[in-house]
Design a protein around this motif. Sequence first.
Motif, PDB file in Angstrom:
ATOM      1  N   LEU A  12       0.828  -1.212   0.000  1.00  0.00           N
ATOM      2  CA  LEU A  12       0.000   0.000   0.000  1.00  0.00           C
ATOM      3  C   LEU A  12       0.861   1.259   0.000  1.00  0.00           C
ATOM      4  O   LEU A  12       0.564   2.223  -0.718  1.00  0.00           O
ATOM      5  CB  LEU A  12      -0.928  -0.007   1.215  1.00  0.00           C
ATOM      6  N   VAL A  13       1.935   1.260   0.784  1.00  0.00           N
ATOM      7  CA  VAL A  13       2.823   2.423   0.808  1.00  0.00           C
ATOM      8  C   VAL A  13       3.484   2.626  -0.557  1.00  0.00           C
ATOM      9  O   VAL A  13       3.579   3.759  -1.062  1.00  0.00           O
ATOM     10  CB  VAL A  13       3.890   2.258   1.915  1.00  0.00           C
ATOM     11  N   THR A  14       3.915   1.536  -1.171  1.00  0.00           N
ATOM     12  CA  THR A  14       4.542   1.627  -2.496  1.00  0.00           C
ATOM     13  C   THR A  14       3.561   2.168  -3.528  1.00  0.00           C
ATOM     14  O   THR A  14       3.917   3.031  -4.355  1.00  0.00           O
ATOM     15  CB  THR A  14       5.049   0.244  -2.933  1.00  0.00           C
ATOM     16  N   LEU A  15       2.314   1.696  -3.489  1.00  0.00           N
ATOM     17  CA  LEU A  15       1.303   2.186  -4.425  1.00  0.00           C
ATOM     18  C   LEU A  15       1.056   3.681  -4.229  1.00  0.00           C
ATOM     19  O   LEU A  15       0.885   4.426  -5.198  1.00  0.00           O
ATOM     20  CB  LEU A  15       0.002   1.412  -4.235  1.00  0.00           C
ATOM     21  N   LEU A  16       1.037   4.135  -2.977  1.00  0.00           N
ATOM     22  CA  LEU A  16       0.809   5.549  -2.707  1.00  0.00           C
ATOM     23  C   LEU A  16       1.939   6.406  -3.270  1.00  0.00           C
ATOM     24  O   LEU A  16       1.698   7.435  -3.917  1.00  0.00           O
ATOM     25  CB  LEU A  16       0.676   5.765  -1.197  1.00  0.00           C
ATOM     26  N   VAL A  17       3.177   5.976  -3.051  1.00  0.00           N
ATOM     27  CA  VAL A  17       4.328   6.725  -3.571  1.00  0.00           C
ATOM     28  C   VAL A  17       4.322   6.724  -5.091  1.00  0.00           C
ATOM     29  O   VAL A  17       4.561   7.758  -5.742  1.00  0.00           O
ATOM     30  CB  VAL A  17       5.639   6.124  -3.026  1.00  0.00           C
ATOM     31  N   VAL A  18       4.023   5.577  -5.697  1.00  0.00           N
ATOM     32  CA  VAL A  18       3.993   5.487  -7.160  1.00  0.00           C
ATOM     33  C   VAL A  18       2.899   6.381  -7.734  1.00  0.00           C
ATOM     34  O   VAL A  18       3.106   7.045  -8.760  1.00  0.00           O
ATOM     35  CB  VAL A  18       3.785   4.013  -7.586  1.00  0.00           C
ATOM     36  N   SER A  19       1.738   6.415  -7.101  1.00  0.00           N
ATOM     37  CA  SER A  19       0.651   7.267  -7.604  1.00  0.00           C
ATOM     38  C   SER A  19       1.052   8.735  -7.583  1.00  0.00           C
ATOM     39  O   SER A  19       0.742   9.486  -8.517  1.00  0.00           O
ATOM     40  CB  SER A  19      -0.612   7.050  -6.763  1.00  0.00           C
ATOM     41  N   LEU A  20       1.765   9.164  -6.528  1.00  0.00           N
ATOM     42  CA  LEU A  20       2.225  10.555  -6.462  1.00  0.00           C
ATOM     43  C   LEU A  20       3.229  10.854  -7.567  1.00  0.00           C
ATOM     44  O   LEU A  20       3.165  11.919  -8.217  1.00  0.00           O
ATOM     45  CB  LEU A  20       2.846  10.824  -5.089  1.00  0.00           C
ATOM     46  N   LEU A  21       4.157   9.926  -7.809  1.00  0.00           N
ATOM     47  CA  LEU A  21       5.140  10.124  -8.879  1.00  0.00           C
ATOM     48  C   LEU A  21       4.458  10.199 -10.243  1.00  0.00           C
ATOM     49  O   LEU A  21       4.793  11.049 -11.084  1.00  0.00           O
ATOM     50  CB  LEU A  21       6.163   8.995  -8.853  1.00  0.00           C
ATOM     51  N   ILE A  22       3.497   9.308 -10.484  1.00  0.00           N
ATOM     52  CA  ILE A  22       2.804   9.285 -11.769  1.00  0.00           C
ATOM     53  C   ILE A  22       2.068  10.594 -11.994  1.00  0.00           C
ATOM     54  O   ILE A  22       2.155  11.206 -13.066  1.00  0.00           O
ATOM     55  CB  ILE A  22       1.823   8.096 -11.826  1.00  0.00           C
ATOM     56  N   THR A  40       2.599  13.541 -10.664  1.00  0.00           N
ATOM     57  CA  THR A  40       3.522  14.669 -10.831  1.00  0.00           C
ATOM     58  C   THR A  40       4.161  14.669 -12.212  1.00  0.00           C
ATOM     59  O   THR A  40       4.250  15.716 -12.871  1.00  0.00           O
ATOM     60  CB  THR A  40       4.608  14.610  -9.744  1.00  0.00           C
ATOM     61  N   VAL A  41       4.608  13.501 -12.675  1.00  0.00           N
ATOM     62  CA  VAL A  41       5.243  13.409 -13.990  1.00  0.00           C
ATOM     63  C   VAL A  41       4.256  13.762 -15.093  1.00  0.00           C
ATOM     64  O   VAL A  41       4.589  14.492 -16.041  1.00  0.00           O
ATOM     65  CB  VAL A  41       5.827  11.998 -14.199  1.00  0.00           C
ATOM     66  N   MET A  42       3.019  13.258 -14.992  1.00  0.00           N
ATOM     67  CA  MET A  42       2.014  13.571 -16.002  1.00  0.00           C
ATOM     68  C   MET A  42       1.710  15.072 -16.043  1.00  0.00           C
ATOM     69  O   MET A  42       1.458  15.639 -17.107  1.00  0.00           O
ATOM     70  CB  MET A  42       0.730  12.793 -15.731  1.00  0.00           C
ATOM     71  N   ASP A  43       1.737  15.708 -14.890  1.00  0.00           N
ATOM     72  CA  ASP A  43       1.469  17.145 -14.854  1.00  0.00           C
ATOM     73  C   ASP A  43       2.585  17.957 -15.501  1.00  0.00           C
ATOM     74  O   ASP A  43       2.353  19.069 -15.989  1.00  0.00           O
ATOM     75  CB  ASP A  43       1.279  17.586 -13.401  1.00  0.00           C
ATOM     76  N   LEU A  44       3.803  17.390 -15.505  1.00  0.00           N
ATOM     77  CA  LEU A  44       4.940  18.107 -16.089  1.00  0.00           C
ATOM     78  C   LEU A  44       5.043  17.934 -17.600  1.00  0.00           C
ATOM     79  O   LEU A  44       5.853  18.614 -18.238  1.00  0.00           O
ATOM     80  CB  LEU A  44       6.241  17.615 -15.439  1.00  0.00           C
ATOM     81  N   LEU A  45       4.228  17.041 -18.183  1.00  0.00           N
ATOM     82  CA  LEU A  45       4.292  16.854 -19.630  1.00  0.00           C
ATOM     83  C   LEU A  45       3.885  18.127 -20.356  1.00  0.00           C
ATOM     84  O   LEU A  45       2.976  18.839 -19.924  1.00  0.00           O
ATOM     85  CB  LEU A  45       3.362  15.710 -20.060  1.00  0.00           C
ATOM     86  N   PRO A  46       4.551  18.454 -21.463  1.00  0.00           N
ATOM     87  CA  PRO A  46       4.203  19.685 -22.181  1.00  0.00           C
ATOM     88  C   PRO A  46       2.833  19.577 -22.854  1.00  0.00           C
ATOM     89  O   PRO A  46       2.374  18.489 -23.195  1.00  0.00           O
ATOM     90  CB  PRO A  46       5.325  19.795 -23.231  1.00  0.00           C
ATOM     91  N   GLY A  47       2.210  20.748 -23.048  1.00  0.00           N
ATOM     92  CA  GLY A  47       0.918  20.783 -23.722  1.00  0.00           C
ATOM     93  C   GLY A  47      -0.225  20.957 -22.739  1.00  0.00           C
ATOM     94  O   GLY A  47      -0.193  20.430 -21.627  1.00  0.00           O
ATOM     95  N   ASP A  48      -1.230  21.710 -23.166  1.00  0.00           N
ATOM     96  CA  ASP A  48      -2.413  21.967 -22.354  1.00  0.00           C
ATOM     97  C   ASP A  48      -3.563  21.124 -22.895  1.00  0.00           C
ATOM     98  O   ASP A  48      -3.968  21.310 -24.050  1.00  0.00           O
ATOM     99  CB  ASP A  48      -2.769  23.452 -22.420  1.00  0.00           C
TER     100      ASP A  48
END
Length: 315
Positions: free
Chosen positions: A13-23, A25-33
């Motif tokens: 569960l802890v690993t899933l929570l950390v992975v969800s936060l990383l995913i 954040t990375v998706m939000d940094l992708l270029p384009g609106d």
Amino acid sequence: MIAILTRQVASLLVTLLVVSLLIFTVMDLLPGDPAAIMLGTSATPETLAALRTQMGLDQPLPVRYLAWLAGVFQGDLGQSYTYGVPVAGLMAERLWVTLPLALMAVTLSIAIAVPLGVQAAYRHNRPFDLLAGAISYVSIAVPAFWVGLLLIILFSTTLGWMPAGGFPGWDAGLAAGLQALLLPAVALALPQAGVLTRVSRAAVLEVMNEDFVRTARAKGLGERGAVWRHALPNALIPVVTMIGLQFTFLIAGAVLVENVFNLPGLGRLAYQSLAQRDIIVMQDVVLFFAALVIVMNFIVDLAYLVLDPRLRVAA
């Protein structure tokens, strides 16, 4: 065992929570609106701002993450920007193509690799061992999508035995669905079978030098019986590890093969969502792939405890 399972589930569960936060954040940094992509270049600033508000893109990152995470825990994965339908239903529909494809591919990989690896270990340094090694190295080196193209040329274009691509749906019948998935499954299975063959051979060779195998031989058991009845069962831990890794790879790594065969699976959905900048779909699909990898590792860890009682004692 209960204490072991509790620790494993908590870690999962802890690993899933950390992975969800990383995913997220990375998706939000992708270029384009996404809003600008949906409306096009002719959209007015007012219309663009209204759509961003409707999509929740005007909220701070932590607020959007917590809202998305709350929806995931409630089974609400959001609504696709491109398709205009709930993402959960969209992924479930595509999963009924990708999951059978992965199961067929991993079954073919096991059916090819384990007997080949055991026989190569049994005939160590003989012509069969050298031939099996050459075949496995070639299959590892050849990309799955290239194997798929060769299979289409041979069995579809030249011989006309199999469909070149597409999926008729399971409503057309089990035979039609399996026939459409057979060539993609073979294309996915062959490179993985090469890896599993090498792992199986190395694991069996290592166990064949153990004392209990030599004792079985000394009691009169033939070499073949010693390999299959004693060496292989005790060499299953690295083999099971590789099978677990292959299953997750076959689901998450089927993007190219599904595009080659025009299959409406999760891999193709992820590719289309990336091209269309459909962030919510990309987040959910990538989270599903990551969760699948973590859960499969959890299942493999439990399989270790079943296969080797010594690990239960150590745990």
